[in-house]
Scaffold this motif. Structure first.
Motif, PDB file in Angstrom:
ATOM      1  N   ILE A 174       7.809   4.150  11.328  1.00 19.37           N
ATOM      2  CA  ILE A 174       8.374   2.914  11.562  1.00 19.37           C
ATOM      3  C   ILE A 174       7.183   1.574  11.552  1.00 19.37           C
ATOM      4  O   ILE A 174       7.520   0.489  11.232  1.00 19.37           O
ATOM      5  CB  ILE A 174       8.955   3.021  12.923  1.00 19.37           C
ATOM      6  N   ALA A 175       6.408   2.056  12.544  1.00 19.05           N
ATOM      7  CA  ALA A 175       5.376   0.979  12.445  1.00 19.05           C
ATOM      8  C   ALA A 175       4.426   0.765  11.260  1.00 19.05           C
ATOM      9  O   ALA A 175       4.226  -0.496  10.951  1.00 19.05           O
ATOM     10  CB  ALA A 175       3.987   1.399  13.459  1.00 19.05           C
ATOM     11  N   ALA A 176       4.353   1.568  10.468  1.00 17.34           N
ATOM     12  CA  ALA A 176       3.731   1.198   8.936  1.00 17.34           C
ATOM     13  C   ALA A 176       4.684   0.373   8.228  1.00 17.34           C
ATOM     14  O   ALA A 176       3.916  -0.660   7.476  1.00 17.34           O
ATOM     15  CB  ALA A 176       3.415   2.646   8.329  1.00 17.34           C
ATOM     16  N   GLY A 177       6.210   0.564   8.260  1.00 20.81           N
ATOM     17  CA  GLY A 177       6.974  -0.268   7.695  1.00 20.81           C
ATOM     18  C   GLY A 177       7.212  -1.632   8.275  1.00 20.81           C
ATOM     19  O   GLY A 177       7.805  -2.548   7.439  1.00 20.81           O
ATOM     20  N   LEU A 178       6.674  -1.873   9.470  1.00 16.59           N
ATOM     21  CA  LEU A 178       7.263  -2.997  10.042  1.00 16.59           C
ATOM     22  C   LEU A 178       6.917  -4.496   9.297  1.00 16.59           C
ATOM     23  O   LEU A 178       7.806  -5.352   9.336  1.00 16.59           O
ATOM     24  CB  LEU A 178       6.886  -3.054  11.487  1.00 16.59           C
ATOM     25  N   ASP A 179       5.801  -4.573   8.689  1.00 15.39           N
ATOM     26  CA  ASP A 179       5.424  -5.769   8.214  1.00 15.39           C
ATOM     27  C   ASP A 179       5.378  -5.854   6.772  1.00 15.39           C
ATOM     28  O   ASP A 179       5.124  -6.808   6.106  1.00 15.39           O
ATOM     29  CB  ASP A 179       3.980  -6.008   8.428  1.00 15.39           C
ATOM     30  N   GLY A 180       6.313  -4.863   6.153  1.00 16.08           N
ATOM     31  CA  GLY A 180       6.353  -4.876   4.780  1.00 16.08           C
ATOM     32  C   GLY A 180       5.014  -4.687   3.941  1.00 16.08           C
ATOM     33  O   GLY A 180       5.218  -4.841   2.634  1.00 16.08           O
ATOM     34  N   GLN A 181       4.031  -4.182   4.493  1.00 17.22           N
ATOM     35  CA  GLN A 181       2.804  -4.121   3.733  1.00 17.22           C
ATOM     36  C   GLN A 181       2.597  -2.669   3.136  1.00 17.22           C
ATOM     37  O   GLN A 181       1.834  -2.383   2.257  1.00 17.22           O
ATOM     38  CB  GLN A 181       1.576  -4.466   4.699  1.00 17.22           C
ATOM     39  N   ILE A 182       3.356  -1.613   3.752  1.00 18.91           N
ATOM     40  CA  ILE A 182       3.002  -0.179   3.400  1.00 18.91           C
ATOM     41  C   ILE A 182       4.380   0.358   3.013  1.00 18.91           C
ATOM     42  O   ILE A 182       5.628   0.280   3.603  1.00 18.91           O
ATOM     43  CB  ILE A 182       2.574   0.511   4.639  1.00 18.91           C
ATOM     44  N   GLU A 183       4.359   1.309   1.977  1.00 14.86           N
ATOM     45  CA  GLU A 183       5.686   2.300   1.742  1.00 14.86           C
ATOM     46  C   GLU A 183       5.245   3.598   1.592  1.00 14.86           C
ATOM     47  O   GLU A 183       4.187   3.928   1.027  1.00 14.86           O
ATOM     48  CB  GLU A 183       6.443   1.636   0.367  1.00 14.86           C
ATOM     49  N   PRO A 184       6.017   4.791   2.226  1.00 12.50           N
ATOM     50  CA  PRO A 184       5.778   5.982   2.032  1.00 12.50           C
ATOM     51  C   PRO A 184       5.894   6.593   0.426  1.00 12.50           C
ATOM     52  O   PRO A 184       6.926   6.146   0.034  1.00 12.50           O
ATOM     53  CB  PRO A 184       6.637   6.757   3.077  1.00 12.50           C
TER      54      PRO A 184
ATOM     55  N   LEU B 197       0.790  -1.545  -0.149  1.00 14.52           N
ATOM     56  CA  LEU B 197       0.116  -0.024   0.082  1.00 14.52           C
ATOM     57  C   LEU B 197       0.781   1.255   0.018  1.00 14.52           C
ATOM     58  O   LEU B 197       1.917   1.115   0.669  1.00 14.52           O
ATOM     59  CB  LEU B 197      -0.976   0.051   1.221  1.00 14.52           C
ATOM     60  N   ARG B 198       0.344   2.212  -0.439  1.00 11.26           N
ATOM     61  CA  ARG B 198       1.030   3.422  -0.794  1.00 11.26           C
ATOM     62  C   ARG B 198       0.708   4.546   0.125  1.00 11.26           C
ATOM     63  O   ARG B 198      -0.661   4.654   0.031  1.00 11.26           O
ATOM     64  CB  ARG B 198       1.108   4.085  -2.287  1.00 11.26           C
ATOM     65  N   MET B 199       1.439   4.905   1.067  1.00 11.70           N
ATOM     66  CA  MET B 199       1.297   6.018   1.918  1.00 11.70           C
ATOM     67  C   MET B 199       1.535   7.469   1.744  1.00 11.70           C
ATOM     68  O   MET B 199       2.488   7.743   1.581  1.00 11.70           O
ATOM     69  CB  MET B 199       1.567   5.593   3.512  1.00 11.70           C
ATOM     70  N   GLY B 200       0.634   8.422   2.084  1.00 21.13           N
ATOM     71  CA  GLY B 200       1.108   9.775   2.064  1.00 21.13           C
ATOM     72  C   GLY B 200       0.714  10.336   3.665  1.00 21.13           C
ATOM     73  O   GLY B 200      -0.186   9.920   4.194  1.00 21.13           O
ATOM     74  N   MET B 201       1.774  11.182   3.742  1.00 21.63           N
ATOM     75  CA  MET B 201       1.542  11.613   5.419  1.00 21.63           C
ATOM     76  C   MET B 201       1.558  12.967   5.250  1.00 21.63           C
ATOM     77  O   MET B 201       2.173  13.702   4.692  1.00 21.63           O
ATOM     78  CB  MET B 201       2.972  11.395   6.005  1.00 21.63           C
ATOM     79  N   VAL B 202       0.615  13.616   6.182  1.00 25.10           N
ATOM     80  CA  VAL B 202       0.412  14.810   6.560  1.00 25.10           C
ATOM     81  C   VAL B 202       1.030  15.003   8.012  1.00 25.10           C
ATOM     82  O   VAL B 202       0.491  14.415   9.082  1.00 25.10           O
ATOM     83  CB  VAL B 202      -0.920  15.337   6.461  1.00 25.10           C
ATOM     84  N   GLY B 203       2.080  15.950   8.228  1.00 24.24           N
ATOM     85  CA  GLY B 203       2.806  16.107   9.609  1.00 24.24           C
ATOM     86  C   GLY B 203       4.139  15.326   9.507  1.00 24.24           C
ATOM     87  O   GLY B 203       4.297  14.507   8.488  1.00 24.24           O
TER      88      GLY B 203
END
Length: 386
Positions: free
Chosen positions: A24-34, A5-11
């Motif tokens: 860090i938490a979003a990337g821990l399982d390899g399911q998400i990338e910023p 999944l592709r993540m966009g971050m605000v803040g």
């Protein structure tokens, strides 16, 4: 769907604590990338953070509106799948609302919004769009919290009678941090924090944890909020008596002036036949209590724990597992649920086990009610709906 999944971050720019935790938490399982972000109201600071994450300059935006609008124009195979909002409370609602309006799912730090009115609007938008919103009430992600919830639900302790939940911290015991510390500054500022200080920041965690473990909703409460540090504009300490549906009674306390305390979130639950005790600073242990026999010590990652606790455990027994992993459990379950949505399949029950817009609304109702009760001459107030 065979991709992250592709993540966009605000803040989450320079000086942010929670932004790095989310990443860090979003990337821990390899399911998400910023893939994109607007990390600060300062474009220079946003560029600084984005470049450290190896994002191309064209995906580092000046405003969250620009990010959402430009990402929505990109081909489906390139644009972000969801937005993660990690700003102070006053900047929660609009980015998430706009993301939902443009078809993006969302992850949001707690409390959900700045006001209760915004929380209702966000709930209505989630229901209108059918999109998925996860709220990072982190402590529900711990394996032993999952174990506690399951044991209460299956009736191990009988009807619940009494709940004690407390969250003492000491980091705001004086004003030393407020001038120079970004985290202290906005949390003690009503223009950015909202109508509550301590209760909005950590009291909502205690409130959510008690409702999550017991499955019981608070129906009314009686509170006293205190501001001990001279000149502070929001409360830094408070307590509330709680009445739950079904007749259970509770006591919630939260303080940020408890000198020497770090993050000592603890809960005890007592039913007709037994009880339990859990401490966030020793999260791998759940204590189970009975009359006329010794306490039981239940530990993470052992074969005797429930399937849901095992699913949310990541290391062999005896290896420390804590805050980041609990945070990651929320992101993983959210990601798996979104992936199922994209693939057109039904998510498993364990995937759906993350705080949603409904828990976010409950948290905002608690904040409104606990402040109103403290300011009122009435002894008890029903939980405010709107």
């Amino acid at each position: 769907m065979k991709r992250k999944l592709r993540m966009g971050m605000v803040g989450g720019g320079p000086g942010s604590f929670i932004g790095a935790v989310h990443r860090i938490a979003a990337g821990l399982d390899g399911q998400i990338e910023p893939v994109c972000g607007c990390f600060s109201s300062s474009y220079e600071k946003s560029l600084e953070t984005g470049r450290k994450l190896y994002l191309p300059d064209e995906r580092i935006y000046k405003t969250y509106r620009e990010m959402i609008e430009q990402e929505a124009l990109l081909p489906e195979g390139e644009r972000m799948d969801f937005i993660s909002v990690v700003t102070p409370n006053h900047a929660h609602f609009e980015p998430v609302f706009e993301a939902l309006r443009h078809g993006f799912h969302a992850v949001l730090d707690k409390p959900m919004t700045f006001t209760l009115e915004e929380a209702w609007k966000l709930k209505e938008k989630v229901e209108q769009t059918g999109l998925i919103l996860a709220l990072t009430y982190t402590y529900t992600g711990y394996p032993m919290v999952k174990e506690a919830r399951l044991r209460v639900a299956r009736g191990d302790f009988g009807k619940i009678r009494r709940i004690y939940v407390e969250y003492p911290q000491g980091w705001l015991a004086d004003t030393v941090l407020e001038a120079d510390n970004k985290q202290a500054g906005w949390r003690t500022d009503p223009a950015r924090s909202g109508i509550a200080g301590c209760m909005g920041d950590i009291g909502t965690h205690a409130f959510n944890l008690a409702e999550y473990i017991t499955g019981l909703k608070t129906v009314e409460l009686c509170s006293e909020l205190n501001t001990f540090v001279p000149g502070r504009l929001l409360e830094d300490d408070g307590a509330a008596l709680l009445r739950y549906e079904g007749g259970a009674r509770g006591l919630l306390s939260a303080s940020q002036i408890a000198v020497g305390e770090e993050n000592n979130l603890s809960i005890r639950v007592y039913g007709e036949k037994g009880g339990l005790e859990w401490h966030q600073q020793e999260p791998n242990t759940l204590i189970v209590k009975w009359n006329h026999q010794p306490d039981e010590t239940v530990r993470t990652s052992n074969g005797y724990v429930s399937a849901i606790a095992g699913y949310n455990s990541r290391t062999p027994g005896g290896h420390p597992e804590g805050y980041i992993e609990a945070f990651a459990n929320i992101y993983r379950n959210f990601a798996l649920t979104v992936q199922c949505r994209l693939e057109g399949v039904q998510p498993k029950a364990e995937h759906l086990d993350f705080p949603s817009v409904n828990e976010g609304l409950r948290g905002m109702q608690f904040i409104r009610t606990v402040v109103a009760s403290s300011n009122s001459s009435e002894k008890w107030l029903q939980m405010i709906e709107r």
